[in-house]
Scaffold this motif. Structure first.
Motif, PDB file in Angstrom:
ATOM      1  N   TRP A  50      28.626  12.036   7.127  1.00 34.95           N
ATOM      2  CA  TRP A  50      27.528  12.197   6.172  1.00 34.95           C
ATOM      3  C   TRP A  50      27.248  13.676   5.988  1.00 34.95           C
ATOM      4  CZ3 TRP A  50      22.100   9.580   7.168  1.00 34.95           C
ATOM      5  CH2 TRP A  50      21.225   9.914   6.145  1.00 34.95           C
ATOM      6  N   GLN A  72      24.819  16.214   3.862  1.00 30.27           N
ATOM      7  CA  GLN A  72      23.586  16.274   3.074  1.00 30.27           C
ATOM      8  C   GLN A  72      23.342  17.723   2.685  1.00 30.27           C
ATOM      9  OE1 GLN A  72      21.484  13.403   2.622  1.00 30.27           O
ATOM     10  NE2 GLN A  72      20.192  14.574   1.242  1.00 30.27           N
ATOM     11  N   GLU A  89      21.233  16.115  -2.445  1.00 36.07           N
ATOM     12  CA  GLU A  89      22.536  15.535  -2.756  1.00 36.07           C
ATOM     13  C   GLU A  89      23.246  15.171  -1.459  1.00 36.07           C
ATOM     14  OE1 GLU A  89      24.854  17.860  -5.486  1.00 36.07           O
ATOM     15  OE2 GLU A  89      23.117  18.265  -6.747  1.00 36.07           O
ATOM     16  N   PHE A  90      23.981  14.039  -1.487  1.00 32.95           N
ATOM     17  CA  PHE A  90      24.665  13.611  -0.271  1.00 32.95           C
ATOM     18  C   PHE A  90      26.011  12.993  -0.588  1.00 32.95           C
ATOM     19  CE2 PHE A  90      22.212   9.938  -1.626  1.00 32.95           C
ATOM     20  CZ  PHE A  90      23.109   8.891  -1.493  1.00 32.95           C
ATOM     21  N   ASP A  91      26.851  12.958   0.433  1.00 38.00           N
ATOM     22  CA  ASP A  91      28.161  12.334   0.361  1.00 38.00           C
ATOM     23  C   ASP A  91      28.388  11.646   1.699  1.00 38.00           C
ATOM     24  OD1 ASP A  91      30.671  11.791  -0.919  1.00 38.00           O
ATOM     25  OD2 ASP A  91      31.568  13.259   0.435  1.00 38.00           O
ATOM     26  N   GLU A 126      30.938   8.930   3.822  1.00 36.91           N
ATOM     27  CA  GLU A 126      32.211   8.228   3.873  1.00 36.91           C
ATOM     28  C   GLU A 126      32.163   7.269   5.051  1.00 36.91           C
ATOM     29  OE1 GLU A 126      36.543   9.569   5.294  1.00 36.91           O
ATOM     30  OE2 GLU A 126      35.870  10.580   3.474  1.00 36.91           O
ATOM     31  N   GLN A 186      33.097   5.160  -0.137  1.00 32.48           N
ATOM     32  CA  GLN A 186      32.528   6.461  -0.457  1.00 32.48           C
ATOM     33  C   GLN A 186      31.204   6.265  -1.179  1.00 32.48           C
ATOM     34  OE1 GLN A 186      34.464   9.195   0.447  1.00 32.48           O
ATOM     35  NE2 GLN A 186      32.709  10.490   0.034  1.00 32.48           N
ATOM     36  N   SER A 230      28.011   8.536  -2.853  1.00 34.99           N
ATOM     37  CA  SER A 230      27.542   9.866  -3.236  1.00 34.99           C
ATOM     38  C   SER A 230      26.223   9.711  -3.973  1.00 34.99           C
ATOM     39  CB  SER A 230      28.553  10.552  -4.152  1.00 34.99           C
ATOM     40  OG  SER A 230      29.777  10.729  -3.493  1.00 34.99           O
ATOM     41  N   LYS A 259      22.725  11.969  -5.897  1.00 31.95           N
ATOM     42  CA  LYS A 259      21.890  13.089  -6.288  1.00 31.95           C
ATOM     43  C   LYS A 259      20.665  12.458  -6.942  1.00 31.95           C
ATOM     44  CE  LYS A 259      24.473  13.742 -10.576  1.00 31.95           C
ATOM     45  NZ  LYS A 259      25.293  14.659 -11.344  1.00 31.95           N
ATOM     46  N   VAL A 298      23.093   7.260  -7.740  1.00 31.14           N
ATOM     47  CA  VAL A 298      23.787   6.965  -6.497  1.00 31.14           C
ATOM     48  C   VAL A 298      24.990   6.107  -6.853  1.00 31.14           C
ATOM     49  CG1 VAL A 298      23.607   5.918  -4.215  1.00 31.14           C
ATOM     50  CG2 VAL A 298      21.613   6.989  -5.242  1.00 31.14           C
ATOM     51  N   THR A 299      26.153   6.452  -6.293  1.00 36.00           N
ATOM     52  CA  THR A 299      27.359   5.670  -6.565  1.00 36.00           C
ATOM     53  C   THR A 299      28.007   5.242  -5.261  1.00 36.00           C
ATOM     54  OG1 THR A 299      28.781   7.633  -6.646  1.00 36.00           O
ATOM     55  CG2 THR A 299      27.833   6.892  -8.731  1.00 36.00           C
ATOM     56  N   THR A 358      26.780   1.609  -9.302  1.00 35.64           N
ATOM     57  CA  THR A 358      25.824   2.698  -9.485  1.00 35.64           C
ATOM     58  C   THR A 358      24.388   2.170  -9.507  1.00 35.64           C
ATOM     59  OG1 THR A 358      25.889   2.589 -11.892  1.00 35.64           O
ATOM     60  CG2 THR A 358      27.472   4.052 -10.836  1.00 35.64           C
TER      61      THR A 358
END
Length: 192
Positions: free
Chosen positions: A63, A65, A69-71, A73, A84, A86, A88, A92-93, A103
Motif C-alpha cells: 500500500w 499512500q 491518492e493511493f495504490d 496491490e 490492483q 487505485s 484519488k 476509486v478503481t 469504479t
C-alpha cells in the motif's frame, strides 16, 4: 467456495487495507466530526485477513499512500490472483483478472457496491498511523501514551506495537453484528 463469495471477499480485503496500564479518553470541544490530517504519506507491506460470518480469507498487500491518492496491490488471495486498487479524491478503481475494472467515487462505495458491506475504509489511513479518524473517537492508550484502541463509526480498532515503536504493526478491526457475530479485519504490517 463459490465465485461470488471469492469475489466478495477479494473486494472486502481489497478496499481495506493490541497493553499495559490503559485509560479511555474522549476528545473535548465541539470540533468537526472529520479530522483533517496533513501528512498521509507512507509505504506499507504486509498481510490482511478478513473474517465475516459467511466467509474468511487472506492476502498479501503493498500500500502506497501519497496524501489523498493511493495504490494498493493484493496478491495470493483465494487463488484469485493479483488485484490492483487505485484512488484519488472522487475516483476509486479496482482491477483484477476476475472482475475486470470496477469504479466508484469512494472506497466505501466500491465495497458497498460489490458486497453490501458498509465500512469506514477511509478511516484506515488514520488508524494505521495511530491516529483517530474523527474528533468523536474514544481512545484507549498504554503507559507510553500510544493509542491501543479506537472506538468510532461502529468499529473497535485494536492496535499492537513492536517494543517501543510509535506506529502499530498490527490492527484488528471489529464490527459487532445484530446476530451477536462480528466482521473482523486483521492487518499485519511487516514493513513500513
Amino acid at each position: 467456495m463459490g465465485t461470488f463469495k471469492k469475489l466478495s471477499l477479494s473486494l472486502i480485503a481489497s478496499t481495506v487495507f493490541l497493553t499495559g496500564c490503559q485509560q479511555f479518553t474522549t476528545p473535548l470541544g465541539s470540533a468537526p466530526t472529520q479530522m483533517v490530517e496533513a501528512n498521509n504519506q507512507f509505504n506499507l507491506q504486509g498481510k490482511i485477513g478478513v473474517r465475516t460470518p459467511q466467509q474468511s480469507g487472506s492476502a498479501f498487500f503493498r500500500w502506497v499512500q501519497e496524501q489523498q491518492e493511493f495504490d494498493i496491490e493484493l496478491s495470493g488471495m483465494l487463488g484469485i490472483g493479483k488485484t490492483q486498487i487505485s484512488g484519488k479524491p472522487g475516483q476509486v478503481t479496482l482491477n483484477s483478472a476476475n472482475t475486470g475494472l470496477v469504479t466508484a467515487n469512494t472506497p466505501e462505495e466500491l465495497l458497498e457496491q460489490a458486497t453490501g458491506w458498509k465500512t469506514p475504509i477511509t478511516n484506515l489511513v488514520s488508524w494505521i498511523q495511530a491516529r483517530p479518524a474523527t474528533s468523536t473517537a474514544q481512545i484507549q492508550k498504554d503507559e507510553n501514551n500510544r493509542p491501543t484502541q479506537f472506538i468510532e463509526n461502529d468499529w473497535t480498532v485494536d492496535l499492537s506495537y513492536n517494543e517501543q515503536a510509535t506506529l502499530p504493526n498490527k490492527l484488528i478491526l471489529k464490527q459487532s453484528l445484530e446476530s451477536g457475530q462480528e466482521n473482523r479485519i486483521t492487518m499485519i504490517i511487516q514493513n513500513r
